[in-house]
Design a protein around this motif. Structure first.
Motif, PDB file in Angstrom:
ATOM      1  N   ALA A  20      -3.416  26.958  96.714  1.00 10.04           N
ATOM      2  CA  ALA A  20      -2.756  26.581  97.966  1.00 10.04           C
ATOM      3  C   ALA A  20      -1.749  25.479  97.657  1.00 10.04           C
ATOM      4  O   ALA A  20      -2.028  24.591  96.835  1.00 10.04           O
ATOM      5  N   THR A  21      -0.595  25.508  98.304  1.00  8.43           N
ATOM      6  CA  THR A  21       0.493  24.575  98.014  1.00  8.43           C
ATOM      7  C   THR A  21       0.941  23.875  99.282  1.00  8.43           C
ATOM      8  O   THR A  21       1.171  24.530 100.309  1.00  8.43           O
ATOM      9  N   VAL A  44      -5.411  19.810  90.709  1.00  3.63           N
ATOM     10  CA  VAL A  44      -4.165  19.596  91.452  1.00  3.63           C
ATOM     11  C   VAL A  44      -3.012  19.401  90.473  1.00  3.63           C
ATOM     12  O   VAL A  44      -3.116  18.621  89.524  1.00  3.63           O
ATOM     13  N   GLN A  45      -1.932  20.111  90.707  1.00  5.66           N
ATOM     14  CA  GLN A  45      -0.715  19.977  89.910  1.00  5.66           C
ATOM     15  C   GLN A  45       0.470  19.813  90.850  1.00  5.66           C
ATOM     16  O   GLN A  45       0.458  20.310  91.981  1.00  5.66           O
ATOM     17  N   THR A  46       1.472  19.100  90.369  1.00  8.00           N
ATOM     18  CA  THR A  46       2.678  18.874  91.168  1.00  8.00           C
ATOM     19  C   THR A  46       3.892  19.429  90.440  1.00  8.00           C
ATOM     20  O   THR A  46       3.907  19.536  89.208  1.00  8.00           O
ATOM     21  N   ALA A  47       4.896  19.774  91.206  1.00  6.39           N
ATOM     22  CA  ALA A  47       6.153  20.280  90.651  1.00  6.39           C
ATOM     23  C   ALA A  47       7.301  19.761  91.501  1.00  6.39           C
ATOM     24  O   ALA A  47       7.173  19.644  92.725  1.00  6.39           O
ATOM     25  N   THR A  49      -6.016  24.345  93.100  1.00  9.47           N
ATOM     26  CA  THR A  49      -6.727  25.586  92.814  1.00  9.47           C
ATOM     27  C   THR A  49      -8.223  25.351  92.936  1.00  9.47           C
ATOM     28  O   THR A  49      -8.735  24.292  92.584  1.00  9.47           O
ATOM     29  N   SER A  50      -8.918  26.371  93.423  1.00  8.51           N
ATOM     30  CA  SER A  50     -10.366  26.283  93.594  1.00  8.51           C
ATOM     31  C   SER A  50     -10.927  27.689  93.729  1.00  8.51           C
ATOM     32  O   SER A  50     -10.194  28.649  94.016  1.00  8.51           O
ATOM     33  N   SER A  51     -12.234  27.804  93.513  1.00  8.81           N
ATOM     34  CA  SER A  51     -12.893  29.089  93.722  1.00  8.81           C
ATOM     35  C   SER A  51     -13.102  29.385  95.201  1.00  8.81           C
ATOM     36  O   SER A  51     -13.485  30.497  95.557  1.00  8.81           O
ATOM     37  N   ARG A  52     -12.869  28.387  96.058  1.00  6.65           N
ATOM     38  CA  ARG A  52     -12.968  28.571  97.509  1.00  6.65           C
ATOM     39  C   ARG A  52     -11.597  28.343  98.140  1.00  6.65           C
ATOM     40  O   ARG A  52     -10.953  27.313  97.902  1.00  6.65           O
ATOM     41  N   PRO A  53     -11.095  29.283  98.918  1.00  7.85           N
ATOM     42  CA  PRO A  53      -9.749  29.135  99.476  1.00  7.85           C
ATOM     43  C   PRO A  53      -9.611  27.951 100.422  1.00  7.85           C
ATOM     44  O   PRO A  53      -8.561  27.309 100.452  1.00  7.85           O
ATOM     45  N   MET A  68      -7.629  20.287  99.469  1.00  7.43           N
ATOM     46  CA  MET A  68      -7.227  19.388  98.388  1.00  7.43           C
ATOM     47  C   MET A  68      -5.717  19.194  98.372  1.00  7.43           C
ATOM     48  O   MET A  68      -5.227  18.070  98.187  1.00  7.43           O
ATOM     49  N   ALA A  69      -4.955  20.267  98.537  1.00 13.65           N
ATOM     50  CA  ALA A  69      -3.493  20.146  98.528  1.00 13.65           C
ATOM     51  C   ALA A  69      -3.010  19.279  99.687  1.00 13.65           C
ATOM     52  O   ALA A  69      -2.151  18.400  99.503  1.00 13.65           O
TER      53      ALA A  69
END
Length: 217
Positions: A50-51, A102-105, A118-122, A128-129
């Motif tokens: 998710a973003t 968590v990653q940023t761009a 990213t996670s195993s749960r949507p 988190m995002a």
């Protein structure tokens, strides 16, 4: 005599490999790779991404170039403890989970920061995002008087409907391709058949044998 002794001392697996048709090695590699790849896809939990997006906006004392520069800076500090420490409260997960998930761009052309979790749960991925985006926005608000740039929420992360990880069908195809490649490499290095073996090349009489036959005639 030497050739016979060498053939007897050769390990049995290599001797069997020399009698197999060439296509069996490739077919075996494709089958084994497909099974392993498909099995890996089945036992590995799906991953959801998710973003959330935030945008840097200049104040009256700044300009667009400054906002673009600070957007790059905010993208680099989004994974720092100072930001994630606040985000863990809203996300409901430890800081370590945020650091690894968590990653940023950032973009060189737009003053925007994309925060992907990213996670195993949507639902957890979206939480988190959004939590990191909220924490980053609050830290930017505390320094707005000095930077003359503020962060604003551009788009909230929504719960992803489908996983971002590869499906078992895709991992199976990748495994089959890799297995076929390994089978082709094994075909290139396998021992070749020699004269006198089933399927081997026909033996050609040597010069001495030809001379004896001519003398008998």
């Amino acid at each position: 005599m030497t050739e016979t002794f060498t053939a007897r001392r050769r390990p049995a697996p290599f001797a069997r490999a020399r009698t197999l048709p060439p296509w069996t090695l490739i077919a075996t590699g494709v089958l084994a790779g497909g099974l392993l790849g498909g099995g890996y896809g089945l036992v590995t939990p799906p991953t959801y991404a998710a973003t959330s997006y935030v945008v840097a906006v200049p104040t009256e004392k700044s300009d667009t170039a400054s906002a673009l520069g600070f957007a790059q800076a905010y993208g680099r500090v989004a994974n720092q403890i100072a930001v994630l420490g606040d985000a863990q409260v809203w996300a409901g997960v430890p800081v370590r989970t945020l650091q690894s998930s968590v990653q940023t761009a950032t973009s060189p052309d737009a003053p925007m920061v994309a925060i992907t979790a990213t996670s195993s749960r949507p639902d957890v991925a979206a939480d988190m995002a959004n939590a990191v985006a909220r924490a980053l926005t609050r830290h930017a608000e505390d320094t707005k008087d000095d930077t003359h740039v503020e962060l604003q929420q551009f788009a909230r992360a929504t719960r992803p409907a489908s996983p971002s990880s590869a499906s078992p069908a895709v991992t199976g195809l990748v495994g089959a391709s890799a297995g076929g490649l390994l089978g082709g490499l094994a075909l290139l290095v396998r021992p070749r058949r020699t004269a006198g073996e089933p399927g081997g090349p026909a033996s050609v009489p040597g010069p001495a044998f030809a001379a004896d036959a001519h003398g008998q005639l």
